[in-house]
Design an enzyme around this catalytic site. Structure first.
Site, PDB file in Angstrom:
ATOM      1  N   HIS A  77       1.092  -1.124  -0.096  1.00 39.26           N
ATOM      2  CA  HIS A  77       0.017   0.004  -0.061  1.00 39.26           C
ATOM      3  C   HIS A  77       0.837   1.174  -0.047  1.00 39.26           C
ATOM      4  O   HIS A  77       1.862   1.141   0.495  1.00 39.26           O
ATOM      5  CB  HIS A  77      -0.912  -0.091   1.221  1.00 39.26           C
ATOM      6  CG  HIS A  77      -0.482  -0.210   2.622  1.00 39.26           C
ATOM      7  ND1 HIS A  77      -0.081   1.242   3.310  1.00 39.26           N
ATOM      8  CD2 HIS A  77       0.058  -1.056   3.432  1.00 39.26           C
ATOM      9  CE1 HIS A  77       0.576   0.892   4.246  1.00 39.26           C
ATOM     10  NE2 HIS A  77       0.527  -0.484   4.405  1.00 39.26           N
ATOM     11  N   ASP A  79       0.021   4.568   1.057  1.00 40.66           N
ATOM     12  CA  ASP A  79      -0.358   5.377   2.285  1.00 40.66           C
ATOM     13  C   ASP A  79       0.613   5.006   3.436  1.00 40.66           C
ATOM     14  O   ASP A  79       1.027   4.005   3.474  1.00 40.66           O
ATOM     15  CB  ASP A  79      -1.723   5.554   2.556  1.00 40.66           C
ATOM     16  CG  ASP A  79      -2.354   4.039   3.102  1.00 40.66           C
ATOM     17  OD1 ASP A  79      -1.793   3.057   2.512  1.00 40.66           O
ATOM     18  OD2 ASP A  79      -2.978   3.869   4.187  1.00 40.66           O
ATOM     19  N   ASP A 116       6.584   1.117   6.567  1.00 41.51           N
ATOM     20  CA  ASP A 116       5.303   0.609   6.347  1.00 41.51           C
ATOM     21  C   ASP A 116       4.310   1.608   5.762  1.00 41.51           C
ATOM     22  O   ASP A 116       3.760   2.490   6.161  1.00 41.51           O
ATOM     23  CB  ASP A 116       4.477   0.708   7.862  1.00 41.51           C
ATOM     24  CG  ASP A 116       3.237  -0.061   7.909  1.00 41.51           C
ATOM     25  OD1 ASP A 116       2.972  -0.698   6.640  1.00 41.51           O
ATOM     26  OD2 ASP A 116       2.748  -0.076   8.976  1.00 41.51           O
ATOM     27  N   GLU A 146      -4.833   1.908   3.187  1.00 43.34           N
ATOM     28  CA  GLU A 146      -4.718   0.686   3.767  1.00 43.34           C
ATOM     29  C   GLU A 146      -4.825   1.109   5.497  1.00 43.34           C
ATOM     30  O   GLU A 146      -5.637   0.205   6.340  1.00 43.34           O
ATOM     31  CB  GLU A 146      -3.495   0.162   3.754  1.00 43.34           C
ATOM     32  CG  GLU A 146      -3.480  -1.420   4.218  1.00 43.34           C
ATOM     33  CD  GLU A 146      -2.672  -1.350   5.657  1.00 43.34           C
ATOM     34  OE1 GLU A 146      -2.820  -2.554   6.322  1.00 43.34           O
ATOM     35  OE2 GLU A 146      -2.187  -0.363   6.242  1.00 43.34           O
ATOM     36  N   GLU A 147      -4.361   2.195   5.948  1.00 49.80           N
ATOM     37  CA  GLU A 147      -4.122   2.449   7.321  1.00 49.80           C
ATOM     38  C   GLU A 147      -5.324   2.907   8.043  1.00 49.80           C
ATOM     39  O   GLU A 147      -5.384   2.794   9.408  1.00 49.80           O
ATOM     40  CB  GLU A 147      -2.956   3.271   7.534  1.00 49.80           C
ATOM     41  CG  GLU A 147      -1.546   3.031   7.093  1.00 49.80           C
ATOM     42  CD  GLU A 147      -0.950   1.825   7.899  1.00 49.80           C
ATOM     43  OE1 GLU A 147      -1.486   1.289   8.785  1.00 49.80           O
ATOM     44  OE2 GLU A 147       0.278   1.542   7.561  1.00 49.80           O
ATOM     45  N   ASP A 170       3.792  -6.555   3.232  1.00 44.12           N
ATOM     46  CA  ASP A 170       3.489  -5.739   4.601  1.00 44.12           C
ATOM     47  C   ASP A 170       3.483  -6.370   6.023  1.00 44.12           C
ATOM     48  O   ASP A 170       2.789  -6.055   6.865  1.00 44.12           O
ATOM     49  CB  ASP A 170       2.017  -5.333   4.155  1.00 44.12           C
ATOM     50  CG  ASP A 170       1.642  -4.153   5.032  1.00 44.12           C
ATOM     51  OD1 ASP A 170       2.528  -3.555   5.463  1.00 44.12           O
ATOM     52  OD2 ASP A 170       0.491  -3.814   5.021  1.00 44.12           O
TER      53      ASP A 170
END
Length: 485
Positions: A77, A79, A116, A146-147, A170
């Site tokens: 991802h 973001d 991350d 995603e977060e 991830d």
């Protein structure tokens, strides 16, 4: 202009990662980084899709000898969690991250690093950019938000992907391969505020909780680290029981999925009782300091006289409701798995506490690998809200990724690891949400696995990633791709 990471290996990976640290990419603000990925693909004449959710899919044919190999989806991802220390002057919407290298660790200064999941994107771009790396046909899927609830994965149109093998990059522990993950949901309890005029001749104090480590609310929930919101509520509940005080504001935490490190409250204290309140706060420093002496030895509970003035305060009934919620709300590990030793099965994290003109909100991340247990925790939140006359809402529900008994890609990863390192990798599940749960629903019969290099303190300003581990996982990933024919 000199680059901080130009001498690190693998050069291509860290070069692309440094590019990304110059581009805003907080969850919900991914337009610039999404456009960067599209431009990357177009410059290399690669097929690219950018959907309405700003997810990006880049496709590249297999190299010579791999033309007929099964298509592999490489996934991460774009973001990042944007957190900074209170004393850090940084605007995530405009300012590049300030990178630094300390021994084997790469980190930012006063902010989250975004390894991350920027490392996954950097790996993928380095593979797509190379003409020397052997690989099967690739579909690189880079998602958004995603977060903050996996919005990009939720919006994904599965018809844009043909691959039946998915490698999620991830994870945060080298040598550990993930084959299952928890599902989750966001829950918010909203307590209406009844305001009263501030009493006369009361002193204004700022109460602060500081010095906690925080961390990822899934990966590190089992480390018994202090939650600043819970600590603040506990202290205030006791102080309000024994003293004549009013509450004018309360807040804490920045992200639902990060264990909060810092929380604040504004108290109005009867001037005749100031000495007693100050003594009790000093005593609570000792009490909670002793409880967290191993997990969070730097805890501080600070009480400082303020020159600010407040015209309104919470009514006593509102204050009682807020503090009741803070001491009763489920938080931390709720159940442990009896099938996988040491695995947290269900948990909650009171990540964000906010005050507006109308209400106080308690925002929680609920996780479980068992759907019914996740729903049970939601029901407890609803019961608590009913008890204090509040309202509750839930959103961002995402499913768990269940273990697959027979997995071709798992066998490839294990065999490659044994060949490279002479031992087997750890195969386990994770108490955190991966997008794999949604892909398991959307992509029919997809065979998945998740890996990544050693990362530490993600979702906090102390986030750092091992440089040497990043290199080893890169080499491992390339060997895996070479083995898929």
């Amino acid at each position: 202009m000199s680059r901080v990471l130009e001498n690190l290996e693998p050069k291509a990976v860290f070069s692309f990662f440094e590019d990304m640290t110059q581009i805003p990419r907080c969850s919900g603000n991914e337009k610039a980084i999404s456009d960067y990925l599209v431009e990357f693909a177009k410059k290399r004449s690669l097929e690219v899709i950018q959907d309405e959710a700003l997810n990006v899919i880049i496709k590249k044919p297999g190299t010579k000898g791999y033309e007929n190999a099964p298509t592999v989806i490489l996934q991460g991802h774009m973001d990042m969690v944007c957190e900074k220390n209170k004393d850090t002057d940084h605007d995530f919407s405009t300012d590049p991250l300030k990178l630094r290298v300390v021994d084997d660790m790469l980190m930012a200064t006063g902010t989250t690093l975004g390894a991350d999941n920027g490392i996954a994107v950097a790996y993928a771009l380095a593979i797509l950019d190379s003409n020397e790396i052997s690989h099967p046909p690739l579909e690189v899927l880079i998602t958004t938000e995603e977060e903050t609830g996996m919005g990009g994965a939720n919006s994904l149109d599965p018809s844009n992907l043909k691959g039946k093998i998915l490698i999620n990059i991830d994870s945060e522990e080298e040598g550990t391969l993930l084959v299952s993950c928890a599902g989750g949901i966001r829950n918010i309890i909203s307590i209406p505020i009844e305001w009263n005029d501030s009493p006369k001749d009361y002193l204004v104090y700022d109460l602060r909780v500081r010095g906690l480590k925080g961390g990822h609310s899934g990966m590190e929930i089992n480390k018994e680290r202090g939650n600043s919101n819970i600590i603040l509520g506990r202290v205030l509940k006791e102080i309000s029981t024994n003293n004549d005080i009013y509450l004018a504001a309360i807040s804490g935490g920045a992200k639902m999925n990060a264990i909060p490190r810092e929380s604040d409250a504004v108290l109005l204290v009867n001037s005749n009782g100031r000495a007693k309140v100050e003594e009790e706060i000093a005593e609570w420093n000792k009490i909670i300091g002793n409880e967290l002496k191993t997990a969070d030895p730097d805890l501080r509970i600070e009480l400082e006289l303020s020159n600010s003035t407040y015209e309104k305060v919470f009514s006593k009934e509102t204050m009682k409701k807020v503090l009741t919620a803070l001491v009763l709300i489920p938080n931390g590990v709720q159940t442990m798995s009896m099938e996988i030793e040491g695995l947290v099965q269900s948990s909650t994290n009171l990540g964000v506490l906010t005050t507006t003109e109308k209400e106080v909100s308690l925002e929680c991340a609920i996780r479980s690998s068992v759907r019914t247990l996740k729903l049970d925790i939601v029901r407890k939140m609803e019961a608590l809200a009913d008890l204090i006359g509040a309202r509750t809402s839930s959103e961002g529900d995402y499913p768990a990724w269940e273990y697959r008994k027979d997995s071709y890609i798992r066998e490839v990863f294990v065999d490659t690891y044994k060949r490279m390192y002479g031992k087997e990798p750890i195969i386990t599940a994770i108490h955190a949400g991966l997008e794999c749960g949604l892909f398991d629903e959307k992509l029919d019969n997809v065979d998945m696995i998740s890996l990544g290099p050693n990362m530490y303190d993600v979702h906090t300003p102390n986030e750092h990633v091992s440089i040497s581990s990043t290199k080893r996982v890169w080499e491992y990933l390339l060997e895996v791709l070479k083995s898929i024919k």
